[in-house]
Design a protein around this motif. Sequence first.
Motif, PDB file in Angstrom:
ATOM      1  N   LYS A 166      47.068  37.530  48.315  1.00 20.64           N
ATOM      2  CA  LYS A 166      45.768  37.779  47.691  1.00 20.64           C
ATOM      3  C   LYS A 166      45.055  36.476  47.366  1.00 20.64           C
ATOM      4  O   LYS A 166      45.667  35.404  47.326  1.00 20.64           O
ATOM      5  CB  LYS A 166      45.941  38.603  46.422  1.00 20.64           C
ATOM      6  N   GLU A 186      34.999  42.723  39.879  1.00 20.43           N
ATOM      7  CA  GLU A 186      35.533  44.076  39.726  1.00 20.43           C
ATOM      8  C   GLU A 186      35.365  44.916  40.985  1.00 20.43           C
ATOM      9  O   GLU A 186      36.089  45.892  41.185  1.00 20.43           O
ATOM     10  CB  GLU A 186      34.854  44.769  38.537  1.00 20.43           C
ATOM     11  N   LYS A 190      42.078  45.088  43.466  1.00 20.69           N
ATOM     12  CA  LYS A 190      42.937  44.249  42.640  1.00 20.69           C
ATOM     13  C   LYS A 190      44.140  43.711  43.397  1.00 20.69           C
ATOM     14  O   LYS A 190      44.719  42.693  43.005  1.00 20.69           O
ATOM     15  CB  LYS A 190      43.401  45.034  41.408  1.00 20.69           C
ATOM     16  N   ASP A 191      44.524  44.387  44.480  1.00 22.43           N
ATOM     17  CA  ASP A 191      45.653  43.883  45.247  1.00 22.43           C
ATOM     18  C   ASP A 191      45.229  42.784  46.231  1.00 22.43           C
ATOM     19  O   ASP A 191      46.067  42.225  46.931  1.00 22.43           O
ATOM     20  CB  ASP A 191      46.352  45.016  46.005  1.00 22.43           C
ATOM     21  N   HIS A 194      42.867  38.313  42.551  1.00 20.63           N
ATOM     22  CA  HIS A 194      43.525  38.195  41.246  1.00 20.63           C
ATOM     23  C   HIS A 194      42.782  37.162  40.396  1.00 20.63           C
ATOM     24  O   HIS A 194      42.949  35.956  40.590  1.00 20.63           O
ATOM     25  CB  HIS A 194      44.981  37.763  41.431  1.00 20.63           C
ATOM     26  N   ILE A 210      43.058  41.001  31.571  1.00 16.30           N
ATOM     27  CA  ILE A 210      42.974  39.857  32.471  1.00 16.30           C
ATOM     28  C   ILE A 210      44.053  38.842  32.103  1.00 16.30           C
ATOM     29  O   ILE A 210      44.309  38.587  30.920  1.00 16.30           O
ATOM     30  CB  ILE A 210      41.589  39.185  32.396  1.00 16.30           C
TER      31      ILE A 210
END
Length: 263
Positions: A166, A186, A190-191, A194, A210
């Motif tokens: 990532k 956002e 999320k994968d 980061h 976070i």
Amino acid sequence: MVDQFQKGRVFVAGDAAHVHSPTGGQGMNTGIQDAFNISWKLSLVAKGVASPALLESFNEERLPVVAEMLNITTSILKKTLSDSRQTDPWNRSGDLHQLNVNYRGSSITVDQDVEANGEPKSNGSHYHIEAGDLVHAGDRAPDASGLVKDDSEEPTRLFRILKPTKHTVLIFADKVDYKSALASLEKYPKDLVHPILLTKAGAGVDAPGIDVFKDREGHAYEVYKGPEGTTGIYAIRPDGVVGCRAGDSSHVEQYFSKIFTAL
């Protein structure tokens, strides 16, 4: 070496792309860099979040690096064969450590300060960076020790936080509008992205959910200081290269628009 690292759906890397003298000791690491450069891009295309056009940056980024490497190793070989009493050919320091290999000037990097001042994105060398130069987009991301997530835990270092699967986005909380920067991230899975907030020792932030690290010893702030007014956000690619250096979230979005073209 080949004249291109990609032809249609075929990619070449390592010894299949470049065979050279062992003088210089550059072969294995160069092949690994080839493989890492193309693998994270292939992964994003296979997942359907990036366009196949992203793969064209493999040839763009790696061909100049390998061409310069071959010139270096060939020069060392000639010196070695011309006079075995020379000591210079046996010197494996400096750029031969490969820590200065860079993709400055790559079409998929974004460097806000360089572009704002009209400076060239590349210094002309893909193997050499002047000592003391600031970290630019396209450079190998430097490590930073003494990062503390919780005062009860042992300090860690940036290289243990970075993931090869990532992008890691470093946000220096006191140098940018960190809430705006976090909000702009956002939209990305999320994968794949980061975000990490970095603060100075004793400073606090309001960012539930976070990862926040205190730069207790100041190493991260020192190495990623950037020019005044334009530092604050660094997007580090899965291969450990700085893809974006920015002072606001709009330039980070500009960078990710080059990567996640299918989102």
